[in-house]
Structures are given as structure tokens and as C-alpha cells.
Design a protein around this motif. Structure first.
Motif, PDB file in Angstrom:
ATOM      1  N   SER A  90       0.827  -1.210   0.000  1.00 43.04           N
ATOM      2  CA  SER A  90       0.000   0.000   0.000  1.00 43.04           C
ATOM      3  C   SER A  90       0.861   1.260   0.000  1.00 43.04           C
ATOM      4  O   SER A  90       0.558   2.238  -0.688  1.00 43.04           O
ATOM      5  CB  SER A  90      -0.931   0.009   1.215  1.00 43.04           C
ATOM      6  OG  SER A  90      -0.183  -0.065   2.411  1.00 43.04           O
ATOM      7  N   SER A 121      -7.300   6.245 -12.309  1.00 42.85           N
ATOM      8  CA  SER A 121      -8.300   5.588 -11.470  1.00 42.85           C
ATOM      9  C   SER A 121      -9.480   5.096 -12.302  1.00 42.85           C
ATOM     10  O   SER A 121      -9.999   3.987 -12.092  1.00 42.85           O
ATOM     11  CB  SER A 121      -8.793   6.539 -10.375  1.00 42.85           C
ATOM     12  OG  SER A 121      -7.748   6.880  -9.491  1.00 42.85           O
ATOM     13  N   LEU A 157      -9.048  -1.807  -2.714  1.00 40.63           N
ATOM     14  CA  LEU A 157      -8.288  -0.617  -3.088  1.00 40.63           C
ATOM     15  C   LEU A 157      -8.796   0.683  -2.477  1.00 40.63           C
ATOM     16  O   LEU A 157      -8.080   1.679  -2.467  1.00 40.63           O
ATOM     17  CB  LEU A 157      -8.259  -0.476  -4.615  1.00 40.63           C
ATOM     18  CG  LEU A 157      -7.496  -1.570  -5.369  1.00 40.63           C
ATOM     19  CD1 LEU A 157      -7.505  -1.300  -6.857  1.00 40.63           C
ATOM     20  CD2 LEU A 157      -6.058  -1.670  -4.868  1.00 40.63           C
TER      21      LEU A 157
END
Length: 629
Positions: A506, A527, A547
Motif C-alpha cells: 500500500s 483511477s 483498493l
């Protein structure tokens, strides 16, 4: 969103291999176990409605909050999630992506279905003892309001997983020949044995294990048709067991955490509400009113479909329920007017994607649960993006139907429109009641569904007089099954997200995304593309759980409002979910419409382009999402 359909390439039921004959005692045991699980699952759905409705009534009407209501609802909720998962496994309704498997011949497809069940057997066998350990540890935790050991709640995990294991073993021998079943189990065992022998090698690979387990491993399992939840679970368990020294009980703890958010209780309740509005005639009343207004203009019923999906989505929160409520009411008349089957299913799929942001969307509820964004803000922000994308779809409808022959279509009279409006008033009021209850603070986003359920029951009994009591029990069981399959995915995805976070992935992802040139614009563009791809493969809910906690903080850092970002990624996932050849939503629309998937492949391209342009517009103009906050 969950889909269960038998169309090729869809997510849902497994095709049984041709077996010689059913095993009598196994069939009897299966039916007995189904009853043993389905009855308490249905009662738990009903109990959750009653408990939450009591909480709302006591707090808002009597001004005496029930301090134990949320705690009791949370305890019952985990049991509902586990029993629902068992029902879904028994019915073959756990979400899976079979676009590749569906192209194989019947014999190979049937064998891969057995392999999928064998993989589920492996995961459940691995996780059963850690779940027992987890429940044992919870004995020492006491609930604050009711003062009982938390093991009453945690016991749902070992008991539920144990029953799932029994069901999975039974299914593999019920659905396949003995030889095929043993071969599938042996093949899965062989793969697991090879991975176990390679354990020392994995320990030396470092972060390459992330690629091996969570990209190659999950990707291979999903494409082979393994249910998504079990694909996530196997990859996470394998990564923890073979590459780290972390105890495997942690996987169970993370699954419990993922499935225990009280806000997720909105999932089964809104699913039940969606089934109720179809049964009670509420959806049909809305559709009939819109049809009387627009049925005489070119492409009018297509506009009705867009508007009806918008209104119904605001009530049910379930795409499958939305499509099942609207399509049967409109498609027969649209066919009479010459609409091609492929265009019908293409537009139905597009409206499914268009309305993903309309509250109470299950994806929005999941975003709020996973990222901490206000559910009320998401519900408010989701209304305008759906309108904007609906306008882009309507523009394409106008172009396609601008030469439609309406010589045989009669315009509804003013009296007929007025009559249909009066009939539809109770139906049209339901979305207003739900949203007002949240905005005015009468009920939380979780509790408001119970108000909708009560309203739908009263409207069905007293106004529309369409309430079939015989359908109530099957609806409760279906609600438990659909909810269980969704919540089990959320639990498995939470465990997988935790593993990725602990590995440092992450942090690396955050640094890479922040380093992209172009700041907020580039981040938003990446995105959109990423969530279209994820939406087609994983569906919205697991993609968000994985996510969302990673990307939403980055969006804030680059200056994107979290509600604006939520709307854009939700629309992007909707495009992926309903775009063939991988989007399972498209195959659900085909199953509900009884139209072959091949017929809609060409017409849907234009609608997907319109959806994409609408999403780009929402991304470019933040006011559309946050102007009314």
C-alpha cells in the motif's frame, strides 16, 4: 452486485456434469441440511428488520434509545452472513467470473466447475481450525451493552465454515461422477502439495510473492471460474502460511472484521426491499406512469427505461432486483414497436451502470464502510451523477430512434395520465421517504431500509393489494443467499487487503500514484481506467474493499474531494461490470431479458461510449458530485 444466471459467461450457477444417477441418501441429506440452514437464515433476516425498526421507533418516537439494539443486530448479522454463505454455496450462487470457462465444451466446463468446488473445500478445510481458535479467544471479550461473551457472535465462524465444508464436499459428489469428483479433489490437492513443498523458495522471494499470489494466483483462479471469495481466501491464506511467520488465525480475524461492520447490514435489508417493491407492484406503478407520459414520443419507452431504473435504483440498491422489476414491464411493448432484442438488453445493461451511484447503492455503502466517508454525503452526492450519465444515454437514444415509426401508437389522454399518476403516488413517494429519513436524522443509512420495508409492506397490502404471502419465505431465503455471497467476498477481500497493507504494497502504491505527473487530473484518469478493468473482473464491492482504503487517502492528498472521487470510481466500475465480454452485469441483463448475449454485443458499444463520456464529464466537473453537500 450479485448475479446468478445460467447464461454462458456469467457469474453464478455451476453446470452439473452428467452423472449416471443421483445418490439417494446424499440427496436426502442435502435437502435436510438445506432446510436446517434456510429456515434460521430466513428468520435472521426477519429478526434484523424487527430489531432495527424497534431501535428507530424507540429512539425517534419514544425518545428512549435501546442501547442494546445495535449490539444484538451485530451479533445476529454475523450469523446471517455465515448462514447466507452456506445457502449460496448450496445453490451455486457465489459470484464467479466464467467468461472464459463458458466458452469451453460442456464436459470441460463441468469438470472445471468441480475443480472450483474442490478449491472451496480446500480453503474451508484450511480455515476451519483457525476459526475455532478465533472463537475461543473471543470468550474473554464481553459485549458492552448486553454483557455476554463475544463468543456468542464469533461462534458463527467455525460453525458456519464447518457447515460450508460439509455442503461443499456433498456438492462435489452430488454434481459429478465419482471419478470426476475424486480427480478434481486430487488435482487441487496436487497443486497445494506442490506449493507447500516450494515453501522455502517462497520465503526467499520477498515482495515477488505479492505478484505470484495476488496477481498470478488470484487471476488464474478467477479466470478458471473459482468463486471470487474463495480465490481471494486461498491466495491470502497461501501467502500468510507460506511466505510469512504470521499465524493463520489472523486471516479469520480480518474476515470477521470485514463482515462485521454494522453499516453492511444495509446490504440484506435493501436486497429484501428490492424484492418487495417488485412483488407489491410498486415498481410497475412507477413504470406505468412514466410510460403514459412518454410512450407516444420517438424512443419514448427507452426514456422510460432510463427514468424507471433511476427511480427503482433509489429504492432497492440491488442491480439484479432493479432490472428484474423494470424489464418485464416494458420489454413486451417495446418489442411490439419494433425494438430489436439486442438494443433492449444493451440499454438495460447501460442503465444498470448508469444508476450505480443512485442511493442506496450497495457500492456506496461499501465505500463508506471501507473508507470512512460519510454515507449520508455519498447518498446526497450520488443523485446528480446518475442524472448526468442518464442524459448522455438519452442523447444516444434520441439519435438511434429519431426515425421510429409511431403511426400505430396512441397518445395517452390527460385523464389516463392523471389516473396513472394518482396510482403511482405511493410508489413515487417511497424514494422521497427513504432519503428524507436519512437527511432529517430519523434513521441511519443502515436503519432507513427498515422504514422502506415497512412502507412497501403497507403499500402492497392496503394500496396496491398485491402481497403474496407464499412468496415471503422464498424472498427471505434469497435475501440471505445473496447477502451471504456478498458479505463472504467482503470478508475475504478484507483479509487480502490486510495482507497487501502489511507487506508494504500500500505504501509503495501510494508513493507511485502520488509521483504521477499531472497531479489530480492524471490520478483521476488512471483511477477511471483501473476501476473499469477491476469492475469487469472483480465487480465493485471486492474492488472497493481491496483498493478503497489505499486510494481514497491519495485522492485527498492530491486535492480531490472524497465524495467526488467515490462517484467517479463507482461509475467506472459500473462500466466494467456491464461491459461484455467480462462484465457479469451484462449477462445478468441477458438472463433477465431472456435474450442471447450475442445479440447485444454490437448495440452495447454505443451505450458504453455514452457511459464513458458521462463519467468523464462527472470527473471533470466536481460540482456535479459535491454541489449539494
Amino acid at each position: 452486485m450479485h448475479i446468478s444466471t445460467e447464461e454462458p459467461g456469467a457469474a453464478g450457477t455451476m453446470d452439473p456434469p452428467g452423472r449416471a444417477s443421483p445418490i439417494a441418501w446424499l440427496e436426502t441429506l442435502n435437502k435436510a441440511l438445506a432446510t436446517l440452514v434456510e429456515v434460521p437464515a430466513a428468520l435472521l433476516v426477519l429478526a434484523e428488520v424487527v430489531v432495527l425498526l424497534m431501535g428507530v421507533t424507540s429512539r425517534y418516537v419514544l425518545h428512549e434509545p435501546l442501547v442494546w439494539s445495535d449490539e444484538l443486530a451485530s451479533i445476529l448479522f454475523l450469523w446471517l452472513a455465515m448462514l447466507g454463505s452456506i445457502v449460496a454455496l448450496q445453490r451455486g450462487e457465489h459470484m464467479r467470473m466464467t467468461a472464459i470457462v463458458g466458452k469451453l465444451d460442456a464436459r470441460r466446463r463441468a469438470f472445471l466447475d468441480l475443480v472450483a468446488i474442490a478449491a472451496a473445500v480446500a480453503f474451508l478445510a484450511f480455515i476451519l481450525h483457525p476459526s475455532y481458535e478465533f472463537a475461543q479467544d473471543e470468550v474473554f471479550v464481553t459485549t458492552p451493552a448486553m454483557g455476554i461473551p463475544n463468543s456468542w457472535r464469533a461462534a458463527a465462524l467455525p460453525i458456519g465454515l464447518g457447515l460450508m465444508l460439509l455442503v461443499a464436499v456433498m456438492q462435489i459428489f452430488r454434481l459429478g461422477r465419482m471419478k470426476d469428483a475424486l480427480l478434481a479433489l486430487g488435482l487441487v490437492g496436487l497443486v497445494i502439495g506442490a506449493l507447500a513443498l516450494a515453501g522455502p523458495l517462497f520465503m526467499s522471494l520477498g515482495n515477488w510473492n505479492l505478484f505470484l499470489f495476488f496477481v498470478l494466483g488470484v487471476g488464474a483462479m478467477v479466470l478458471l471460474g473459482l468463486p471470487i471469495a474463495f480465490s481471494f481466501g486461498l491466495a491470502t491464506f497461501g501467502y500468510i502460511a507460506l511466505t510469512t511467520t504470521t499465524p493463520t488465525v489472523v486471516v479469520v480475524g480480518r474476515m470477521d472484521e470485514g463482515m462485521s461492520h454494522l453499516i453492511l447490514l444495509a446490504v440484506p435489508l435493501f436486497v429484501l426491499l428490492g424484492l418487495l417493491i417488485e412483488m407489491t407492484g410498486i415498481a410497475r406503478a412507477m413504470v406505468n406512469f412514466l410510460a403514459s407520459l412518454l410512450g407516444h414520443v420517438r424512443g419514448g419507452l427507452s426514456y422510460v427505461l432510463i427514468g424507471a431504473m433511476y427511480l427503482v435504483s433509489g429504492i432497492s440498491g440491488s442491480k439484479a432486483a432493479d432490472m428484474a422489476a423494470v424489464a418485464p414491464a416494458l420489454f413486451p411493448e417495446m418489442r411490439k414497436r419494433g425494438a430489436k432484442p439486442g438494443d433492449l438488453v444493451a440499454l438495460l445493461s447501460a442503465t444498470g451502470a448508469q444508476t450505480e451511484t443512485i442511493p442506496p447503492s450497495l457500492v456506496l455503502i461499501t465505500i463508506g464502510s471501507a473508507t470512512g466517508v460519510s454515507i449520508a454525503a455519498l447518498f446526497t452526492g450520488g443523485l446528480m451523477p446518475g442524472v448526468v450519465v442518464g442524459v448522455t444515454l438519452a442523447a444516444l437514444v434520441w439519435w438511434r430512434y429519431r426515425r421510429e415509426d409511431l403511426s400505430g401508437v396512441r397518445k395517452a389522454s390527460g385523464r389516463e395520465i392523471a389516473k396513472s399518476f394518482l396510482i403511482s403516488i405511493p410508489a413515487l413517494a417511497l424514494p422521497v421517504v427513504i432519503r428524507a429519513a436519512v437527511v432529517e436524522g430519523v434513521a441511519t443509512a443502515t436503519e432507513v431500509s427498515t422504514i422502506g420495508i415497512l412502507y412497501a409492506v403497507v403499500a402492497g397490502l392496503l394500496v396496491y393489494r398485491q402481497f403474496d404471502w407464499k412468496r415471503v419465505y422464498p424472498m427471505l431465503v434469497s435475501t440471505a443467499s445473496l447477502s451471504g455471497s456478498i458479505l463472504f467476498i467482503i470478508g475475504a477481500a478484507t483479509g487480502m487487503a490486510w495482507a497487501l497493507t502489511q507487506s508494504g504494497f500500500s505504501t509503495a502504491l501510494a508513493d507511485a500514484m502520488k509521483a504521477l505527473p499531472g497531479g489530480a487530473v492524471t490520478f483521476m484518469a488512471v483511477s477511471v481506467v483501473a476501476f473499469i478493468i477491476l469492475g469487469s473482473v472483480l465487480e465493485g464491492i471486492p474492488a472497493i474493499v481491496l483498493l478503497g482504503p489505499l486510494l481514497f487517502p491519495i485522492a485527498r492528498q492530491v486535492g480531490i474531494h472524497e465524495v467526488h472521487y467515490a462517484m467517479v470510481v463507482t461509475l467506472a466500475m459500473g462500466i466494467g461490470l456491464f461491459a461484455p465480454p467480462f462484465g457479469v452485469g451484462y449477462y445478468a441483463a441477458c438472463a433477465i431479458s431472456r435474450i442471447h448475449p450475442n445479440e447485444g454485443m454490437k448495440p452495447i458499444v454505443g451505450y458504453m461510449v455514452a457511459l464513458f463520456l458521462g463519467t468523464v464529464l462527472v470527473a471533470a466537473v466536481p460540482w456535479i458530485s459535491i454541489g449539494f453537500l
